[in-house]
Design a protein around this motif. Structure first.
Motif, PDB file in Angstrom:
ATOM      1  N   LEU A 135       0.839  -1.201   0.000  1.00 17.36           N
ATOM      2  CA  LEU A 135       0.000   0.000   0.000  1.00 17.36           C
ATOM      3  C   LEU A 135       0.874   1.251   0.000  1.00 17.36           C
ATOM      4  O   LEU A 135       1.925   1.291   0.632  1.00 17.36           O
ATOM      5  N   ASN A 136       0.418   2.271  -0.725  1.00 19.45           N
ATOM      6  CA  ASN A 136       1.133   3.546  -0.790  1.00 19.45           C
ATOM      7  C   ASN A 136       0.468   4.627   0.047  1.00 19.45           C
ATOM      8  O   ASN A 136       1.072   5.659   0.319  1.00 19.45           O
ATOM      9  N   LEU A 137      -0.794   4.397   0.410  1.00 21.07           N
ATOM     10  CA  LEU A 137      -1.568   5.414   1.116  1.00 21.07           C
ATOM     11  C   LEU A 137      -2.433   4.749   2.173  1.00 21.07           C
ATOM     12  O   LEU A 137      -3.029   3.707   1.923  1.00 21.07           O
ATOM     13  N   LEU A 138      -2.475   5.345   3.343  1.00 22.81           N
ATOM     14  CA  LEU A 138      -3.385   4.900   4.394  1.00 22.81           C
ATOM     15  C   LEU A 138      -4.425   5.987   4.611  1.00 22.81           C
ATOM     16  O   LEU A 138      -4.106   7.178   4.581  1.00 22.81           O
ATOM     17  N   ARG A 139      -5.648   5.566   4.828  1.00 22.81           N
ATOM     18  CA  ARG A 139      -6.731   6.486   5.168  1.00 22.81           C
ATOM     19  C   ARG A 139      -7.201   6.161   6.574  1.00 22.81           C
ATOM     20  O   ARG A 139      -7.122   5.022   7.006  1.00 22.81           O
ATOM     21  N   VAL A 140      -7.715   7.186   7.273  1.00 20.32           N
ATOM     22  CA  VAL A 140      -8.290   6.953   8.591  1.00 20.32           C
ATOM     23  C   VAL A 140      -9.476   7.891   8.775  1.00 20.32           C
ATOM     24  O   VAL A 140      -9.378   9.083   8.522  1.00 20.32           O
ATOM     25  N   PRO A 141     -10.623   7.324   9.148  1.00 24.13           N
ATOM     26  CA  PRO A 141     -11.752   8.161   9.549  1.00 24.13           C
ATOM     27  C   PRO A 141     -11.585   8.478  11.035  1.00 24.13           C
ATOM     28  O   PRO A 141     -11.861   7.645  11.888  1.00 24.13           O
ATOM     29  N   SER A 142     -11.089   9.660  11.338  1.00 22.11           N
ATOM     30  CA  SER A 142     -10.734  10.016  12.704  1.00 22.11           C
ATOM     31  C   SER A 142     -11.895  10.657  13.447  1.00 22.11           C
ATOM     32  O   SER A 142     -12.662  11.430  12.870  1.00 22.11           O
ATOM     33  N   SER A 143     -11.964  10.363  14.733  1.00 20.54           N
ATOM     34  CA  SER A 143     -12.871  11.118  15.597  1.00 20.54           C
ATOM     35  C   SER A 143     -12.268  12.497  15.821  1.00 20.54           C
ATOM     36  O   SER A 143     -11.070  12.721  15.587  1.00 20.54           O
ATOM     37  N   ILE A 144     -13.074  13.427  16.285  1.00 20.53           N
ATOM     38  CA  ILE A 144     -12.557  14.739  16.677  1.00 20.53           C
ATOM     39  C   ILE A 144     -11.479  14.538  17.741  1.00 20.53           C
ATOM     40  O   ILE A 144     -10.422  15.166  17.708  1.00 20.53           O
ATOM     41  N   THR A 145     -11.736  13.640  18.657  1.00 20.52           N
ATOM     42  CA  THR A 145     -10.842  13.370  19.785  1.00 20.52           C
ATOM     43  C   THR A 145      -9.454  12.938  19.319  1.00 20.52           C
ATOM     44  O   THR A 145      -8.445  13.322  19.917  1.00 20.52           O
ATOM     45  N   ALA A 146      -9.368  12.151  18.257  1.00 17.92           N
ATOM     46  CA  ALA A 146      -8.093  11.565  17.828  1.00 17.92           C
ATOM     47  C   ALA A 146      -7.395  12.336  16.706  1.00 17.92           C
ATOM     48  O   ALA A 146      -6.294  11.962  16.304  1.00 17.92           O
ATOM     49  N   GLU A 147      -7.986  13.423  16.231  1.00 21.02           N
ATOM     50  CA  GLU A 147      -7.395  14.143  15.102  1.00 21.02           C
ATOM     51  C   GLU A 147      -5.944  14.556  15.381  1.00 21.02           C
ATOM     52  O   GLU A 147      -5.060  14.371  14.545  1.00 21.02           O
ATOM     53  N   GLY A 148      -5.667  15.105  16.552  1.00 18.05           N
ATOM     54  CA  GLY A 148      -4.311  15.527  16.892  1.00 18.05           C
ATOM     55  C   GLY A 148      -3.337  14.361  16.950  1.00 18.05           C
ATOM     56  O   GLY A 148      -2.176  14.487  16.542  1.00 18.05           O
ATOM     57  N   PHE A 149      -3.809  13.219  17.439  1.00 13.60           N
ATOM     58  CA  PHE A 149      -2.981  12.016  17.497  1.00 13.60           C
ATOM     59  C   PHE A 149      -2.541  11.614  16.090  1.00 13.60           C
ATOM     60  O   PHE A 149      -1.355  11.412  15.830  1.00 13.60           O
ATOM     61  N   TYR A 150      -3.502  11.512  15.164  1.00 13.02           N
ATOM     62  CA  TYR A 150      -3.152  11.111  13.800  1.00 13.02           C
ATOM     63  C   TYR A 150      -2.281  12.158  13.114  1.00 13.02           C
ATOM     64  O   TYR A 150      -1.342  11.821  12.390  1.00 13.02           O
TER      65      TYR A 150
END
Length: 151
Positions: free
Chosen positions: A109-124
């Motif tokens: 894979l060349n790209l990862l996607r993540v549907p982030s919660s508001i809570t985890a946005e800073g973490f990602y």
């Protein structure tokens, strides 16, 4: 802190469910209403976890013989990254994400996607994920983020 990251097994479903629900009810409550938390929690019952195990690669982090974190990879989408609140801020989420990224890279894979919660946005974001857009499911806001691998 000593920890072990391994593939999740069917016998782990109750502990994974409890870890996710603990995180939702204690960490995500700052950003989401109790109605949204209750709705999301229904998706992570032990039976639902068993179904997810059949659909995606799920990892768990274990400390002192207890599951305290989980993350999974569904093709090129990172899903269900949760760390029990009593273990947050100790690097387990980063270790799980490093393993997920390694699995993705090894799968070509060349790209990862993540549907982030508001809570985890800073973490990602701290791991190099960039916001692409917001999605709304009724009043639940999800932040779609991506990261290019191999750079």
């Amino acid at each position: 802190m000593d920890y072990l990251i391994r593939n999740a097994m069917a016998a782990d479903a109750p502990a994974i469910s409890q870890t996710i629900i603990n995180a939702l009810r204690q960490s995500n409550v700052q950003d989401y209403s109790s109605e949204i938390i209750d709705q999301v929690a229904q998706n992570f019952s032990p039976m639902a976890i068993l179904q997810l195990l059949a659909q995606r690669q799920m990892l768990v982090a274990i400390v002192d013989n207890h599951i305290v974190a989980t993350a999974s990879l569904d093709q090129d989408v990172v899903r269900s990254v949760f760390v029990d609140p009593s273990h947050q801020g100790k690097g387990l989420g980063k270790h799980l994400m490093k393993r997920i990224q390694s699995i993705a890279t090894n799968a070509g894979l060349n790209l990862l996607r993540v549907p982030s919660s508001i809570t985890a946005e800073g973490f990602y974001a701290s791991l190099g994920f960039k916001k692409v857009r917001d999605e709304f499911h009724k009043s639940e806001r999800t932040i779609i983020m991506t990261k290019t691998l191999g750079l």
